[in-house]
Write an enzyme that holds these catalytic residues in place. Sequence first.
Site, short mmCIF file in Angstrom:
data_model
loop_
_atom_site.label_atom_id
_atom_site.label_comp_id
_atom_site.label_asym_id
_atom_site.label_seq_id
_atom_site.Cartn_x
_atom_site.Cartn_y
_atom_site.Cartn_z
CB SER A 55 -0.81 0.08 1.20
OG SER A 55 -1.74 1.28 1.16
CG HIS A 112 -0.37 0.18 -4.32
ND1 HIS A 112 -1.24 0.00 -3.19
CD2 HIS A 112 -0.73 1.40 -4.82
CE1 HIS A 112 -2.01 0.97 -2.82
NE2 HIS A 112 -1.69 2.02 -4.12
CB CYS A 113 -3.15 -4.91 -3.67
SG CYS A 113 -1.95 -6.48 -3.21
CB ALA A 114 -3.50 -4.57 1.29
CB THR A 167 0.56 -6.68 -6.00
OG1 THR A 167 -0.36 -5.46 -5.55
CG2 THR A 167 1.77 -6.23 -6.82
#
Length: 243
Positions: free
Chosen positions: A37, A138-140, A146
């Site tokens: 993130s 991106h993700c978390a 991702t």
Amino acid sequence: MTRHLTFDGPFNFRDLGGYQGTGGRAVRWGLLYRSDSLGKLATPADLGRFRALGIGTVIDLRYPWEIARRGRIPELEGVAYHNLSIEHRPYDQAEIDPDVDPWRYLADRFAEVAADGVAEIRQVLELIAAADRPVVFHCASGKDRTGLIAALVLALLGVAEDDIAADFALTELVTARLVADWHAANPGRTLRWPSFGRAPEQVIRLTLADLAAAHGSVRAYAAGTLGIDEELVGRLHARLLSA
């Protein structure tokens, strides 16, 4: 060149350059990044490091509710932000049954994303192909959503499965950080799944095998399901592979 970039906040920020693609042409460094993130970019030093990369496009793969809860990258002049939530069936990895095969379980979730997130995945690929400056997605945790996008892009660039799998597994270097972050964000909860934060090669190898079994190849999945034509693949090659 440096694959892992150091920030105070994000700890899984990586350059996708250097892998050998179609015709022996290498993926160019400094054009495509993957990360956890970017809501963690909170310090002036981090923002300075980020600006120095010249990134013009940020693609946030998280659910809107995750962004509302955890924040997003600050608005930066000249940086276009896109929220494209590719996952449509949320699940809590902390609560996965410890008795299930964890890698088969994750590969099945990746297959769901590949099936459900067709419109969003296509938009991600279109944004990457159209960008005139570096891109980060991106993700978390920079691991699953991702990891799937990274695998698809690298496969379309002709990168070998062994390199795709090795890139995916680099997240294993930050598994302890992912677990620590989960405990910090969830005081009083029990982390039920012992494989939380893991990213072994087997997960993405199973995912690529599943796509090949269902569609013939990743390229066929991109063409038949995502609607990615040869022109777009050609633009990805022209933009991201060395001359």
